[in-house]
Design an enzyme around this catalytic site. Structure first.
Site, PDB file in Angstrom:
ATOM      1  N   ASP A   1     -41.428  47.275 -13.051  1.00  0.00           N
ATOM      2  CA  ASP A   1     -41.718  46.083 -12.846  1.00  0.00           C
ATOM      3  C   ASP A   1     -40.932  45.440 -12.476  1.00  0.00           C
ATOM      4  OD1 ASP A   1     -43.943  43.679 -12.302  1.00  0.00           O
ATOM      5  OD2 ASP A   1     -43.103  43.269 -14.771  1.00  0.00           O
TER       6      ASP A   1
ATOM      7  N   GLY B   1     -57.071  35.149  -3.893  1.00  0.00           N
ATOM      8  CA  GLY B   1     -56.101  35.725  -4.537  1.00  0.00           C
ATOM      9  C   GLY B   1     -54.556  34.988  -5.524  1.00  0.00           C
TER      10      GLY B   1
ATOM     11  N   HIS C   1     -36.330  43.438  -9.271  1.00  0.00           N
ATOM     12  CA  HIS C   1     -35.321  42.407 -10.275  1.00  0.00           C
ATOM     13  C   HIS C   1     -33.632  42.927 -10.629  1.00  0.00           C
ATOM     14  CE1 HIS C   1     -39.105  40.623  -8.736  1.00  0.00           C
ATOM     15  NE2 HIS C   1     -39.385  40.745  -9.937  1.00  0.00           N
TER      16      HIS C   1
HETATM   17  C1  BG6 Z   1     -43.295  39.635 -11.845  1.00  0.00           C
HETATM   18  C2  BG6 Z   1     -43.336  40.486 -12.577  1.00  0.00           C
HETATM   19  O1  BG6 Z   1     -41.868  40.221 -10.248  1.00  0.00           O
HETATM   20  O2  BG6 Z   1     -41.199  38.967 -12.358  1.00  0.00           O
HETATM   21  C3  BG6 Z   1     -43.617  40.511 -13.735  1.00  0.00           C
HETATM   22  O3  BG6 Z   1     -44.665  42.024 -11.845  1.00  0.00           O
HETATM   23  C4  BG6 Z   1     -42.670  39.159 -14.070  1.00  0.00           C
HETATM   24  O4  BG6 Z   1     -44.000  40.683 -15.097  1.00  0.00           O
HETATM   25  C5  BG6 Z   1     -41.724  38.135 -13.035  1.00  0.00           C
HETATM   26  O5  BG6 Z   1     -42.925  38.019 -15.461  1.00  0.00           O
HETATM   27  C6  BG6 Z   1     -40.959  37.255 -13.409  1.00  0.00           C
HETATM   28  O6  BG6 Z   1     -40.535  36.114 -12.320  1.00  0.00           O
HETATM   29  P1  BG6 Z   1     -39.463  35.372 -13.082  1.00  0.00           P
HETATM   30  O7  BG6 Z   1     -39.236  34.114 -11.378  1.00  0.00           O
HETATM   31  O8  BG6 Z   1     -40.832  34.540 -13.822  1.00  0.00           O
HETATM   32  O9  BG6 Z   1     -38.234  35.604 -14.109  1.00  0.00           O
END
Ligand code: BG6
Length: 485
Positions: free
Chosen positions: A239, A16, A244
């Site tokens: 998401d 994947g 985050h």
């Molecule tokens: C992921 C999300 O967890 O984090 C994405 O599913 C997002 O939508 C990504 O683009 C962002 O990660 P980073 O490390 O680029 O800030």
């Protein structure tokens, strides 16, 4: 890097996207850095049968496109030799008897059980069927060194997260479950605690007495890429915000833990999630939360499609791609200090940062010019720039008496010989070591859903006048005049 005991690393969904972009490159780098035991084995699962040569090409391609293939430091063949492929469709568990015999053969050769890591790099709907398969693996019987790694989203709401956690706990203890939030593996994110608790000069200021407000920004220029199906189900609330963004907020707001052990750190984060003030009425939600969805526009010089024109997205979709919110933390330390979170796709600039704005000095000592004094602020630039900046005021040299803002800065790029681990490299290393500090715990996940669920249900019953911002801007107009550059 300290050496790690030998392991069997099973990647479900080896063929994947996540495996290709993150896991395989991370494993290669860790072998290259000579931190992993060379005898270790990687089992590569694919839904449909793959020839060994096809798997090898996939791995090679992954390293060339997303990794740091350096043949002279670590030959590709040496890495490929660690891989064994197997296949199976989760809806036909009988297909996985092959995996069982594979592991039993390995054990017969090894004469002992090694730590075994099951990495579920698969869509959420396959998690439960995959768990059923793992439960039946004989190799795991009486193996005290087994671990399970799962990726977000952990459930789809509080009820499903509780259910998932219950299912996971039938076979794995909490100490064996590693829930990945890759933000926690970023060096700049880890540094928040070091900056706060490794210095004595900031912590006394880190409260409602001196902090005016906090702004957390997760701004992306990319759209949803090819993930229409995923995004339509999740939107930005599930998401980015449920995981985050709330994790970043917790690191800024948490109390100091009694020690640096994983549960002590996670206990303190839990207290923050508990103290985030819940919105009790629809009016409170509308007052404090703004959602948005991108229209077409120009991003970094290129014309891009609107969200509703993306592949696998409904033409009248109400899925949000932007979030702006004002939160409060009901705690002794933070009462009355707004925490703003802003996140979105197709915004003007890729930037993730946390800005702590301090109150102005209590006395207007410099006369009129003091009313325009720039606030002191500390900015943690998480990415793409990696730095910490502190803005203070100084006298501008010359005959006038006025305060002028300057910045004191630390830039990661200035550190020589640093071990530059990506988030996935660091997290996978911690899984091998058994350190859960940078992973989300079950109670934390559930509390984060408890914060987000009411917002999701409120907005899903509401007419949203989407799209409401052009790609390449800072999103829909907000009530808060947030800092933008
Ligand atoms: C992921 C999300 O967890 O984090 C994405 O599913 C997002 O939508 C990504 O683009 C962002 O990660 P980073 O490390 O680029 O800030």
């Amino acid at each position: 890097m300290s050496s790690i005991s030998p392991f069997i690393f099973v990647i479900f969904g080896g063929d994947g996207n996540l495996s290709k972009k993150k896991l395989i490159p991370a494993l290669y780098t860790l072998f290259k850095l000579q931190g992993l035991n060379e005898k270790s084995i990687i089992l590569f699962h694919s839904l449909n049968p793959l020839e060994k040569i096809e798997m090898n090409n996939f791995i090679k391609n992954s390293l060339e496109s997303f990794g740091t293939l350096q043949e002279e430091q670590y030959p590709l063949d040496r890495f490929l030799n660690k891989f064994i492929n197997f296949s199976g469709d989760f809806n036909s568990p009988e297909n996985f008897t092959h995996l069982n015999s594979l592991l039993c053969n390995i054990q017969d050769t090894l004469k002992e059980k090694w730590q075994i890591i099951f990495y579920l790099s698969i869509p959420p709907e396959f998690i439960l069927p995959c768990l059923k398969i793992i439960e039946k693996i004989k190799y795991c019987e009486n193996n005290e060194d087994k671990k399970l790694v799962i990726e977000k989203p952990f459930g789809n709401n509080l009820a499903s997260a509780k259910f998932l956690n219950k299912e996971l706990s039938k076979f794995f203890s909490e100490k064996e479950i590693y829930r990945i939030d890759h933000y926690l593996g970023k060096e700049t994110v880890q540094n928040i605690l070091f900056f706060r608790f490794g210095n004595s000069i900031f912590e006394p200021l880190w409260s409602r007495e001196y902090v005016d407000h906090v702004e957390i920004t997760i701004s992306e220029t990319i759209g949803i890429e090819k993930r229409g199906l995923f995004y339509e189900k999740n939107g930005i609330l599930k998401d980015i915000i449920q995981n985050h963004a709330l994790q970043l907020l917790a690191l800024v707001a948490m109390e100091y833990p009694p020690n640096f052990q994983s549960d002590s750190i996670r206990d303190e984060k839990i207290k923050v999630f508990k103290s985030i003030k819940r919105f009790l009425t629809p009016e409170q939600i509308d007052e404090n939360i703004i959602l948005g969805q991108y229209d077409s526009g120009i991003v970094q010089g290129e014309r891009v499609l609107s969200y509703r024109e993306e592949e696998n997205v409904e033409s009248h979709s109400n899925t949000p791609t932007f979030f702006g919110g004002k939160f409060e933390i009901e705690s002794w330390r933070w009462s009355g200090v707004p925490f703003y979170i802003r996140a979105g796709k197709r915004l003007k600039k890729k930037v993730t940062e946390i800005a702590i704005f301090f109150k102005n000095p209590p006395l207007n000592l410099f006369g009129k010019s003091c009313s325009q004094i720039a606030p002191n602020k500390i900015i943690f630039s998480i990415q793409p720039e990696e730095k910490i900046e502190i803005f203070v005021n100084m006298k501008y040299p010359g005959d006038k008496n006025y305060p002028h803002p300057i910045k004191l800065a630390f830039d990661y790029s200035s550190l020589e010989n640093r071990l530059n681990l990506t988030a996935y490299e660091r997290l996978i290393l911690d899984i091998f070591k058994g350190d859960q500090s940078l992973f989300a715990r079950q109670d934390g996940i559930e509390l984060m859903w408890d914060i987000i669920d009411p917002l999701v249900s409120h907005f899903s019953n509401k007419f949203l006048d989407f799209p409401n911002y052009s790609s390449g801007t800072w999103g829909p107009k907000q009530r808060w005049n947030l800092y933008e550059d």
